[in-house]
Write a protein that holds these residues in place. Sequence first.
Motif, short mmCIF file in Angstrom:
data_model
loop_
_atom_site.label_atom_id
_atom_site.label_comp_id
_atom_site.label_asym_id
_atom_site.label_seq_id
_atom_site.Cartn_x
_atom_site.Cartn_y
_atom_site.Cartn_z
N ASN A 90 4.34 4.29 0.72
CA ASN A 90 4.68 2.89 0.52
C ASN A 90 5.42 2.75 -0.80
OD1 ASN A 90 4.35 -0.07 0.41
ND2 ASN A 90 2.84 0.31 2.01
N GLY A 92 5.91 0.01 -3.79
CA GLY A 92 5.48 -1.26 -4.35
C GLY A 92 6.34 -1.62 -5.55
N TYR A 109 2.40 -5.02 -2.98
CA TYR A 109 2.82 -4.23 -1.83
C TYR A 109 3.07 -5.16 -0.66
CZ TYR A 109 1.20 -0.06 -4.24
OH TYR A 109 1.03 0.95 -5.15
N TRP A 121 2.85 -10.30 1.18
CA TRP A 121 2.69 -9.51 -0.04
C TRP A 121 1.22 -9.47 -0.41
CZ3 TRP A 121 6.32 -6.70 -2.52
CH2 TRP A 121 7.65 -6.93 -2.19
#
Length: 139
Positions: A90, A92, A109, A121
């Motif tokens: 991921n 962020g 994230y 979010w």
Amino acid sequence: MHSFITKNTNLLIALILVTSLHVKAQDKIGFALFDGIAVAGYVDQGAFMNFTGPNVSLTSKHSKYILGMLPSLRFKEDTNTPKNSFITPNLGVGLTYSYKLLAVQVPLYYNAKTATINGNWNVGIGVGMRLNFLNKKNN
């Protein structure tokens, strides 16, 4: 949730502006692709582990304020069918503050929309270590 994110984003912007008003001659504003900070924490009923990625930072003595991207691994058990993997990569974005070896982070994230839920979010919190501080000569 949207107003929560908006309030936190406004708070983050205000913090950065207030911090930048106190920049002294010996303080340093810089850009980096990697900063040597490893962080682990909690977000969206799961955990994350990241290293600070491309960022803008303000360094003042032993303190460092960083706003940047956070390449991460997220750990979360998926109870739906079909299931996602327990570990997912991921990206962020967030604010990291470090003092000497200690780092505290507030990451954001994004979870993409699915057939049943809207995208949103998620705000997290994490603690970690500033690994490259060990290499500094003026500890």
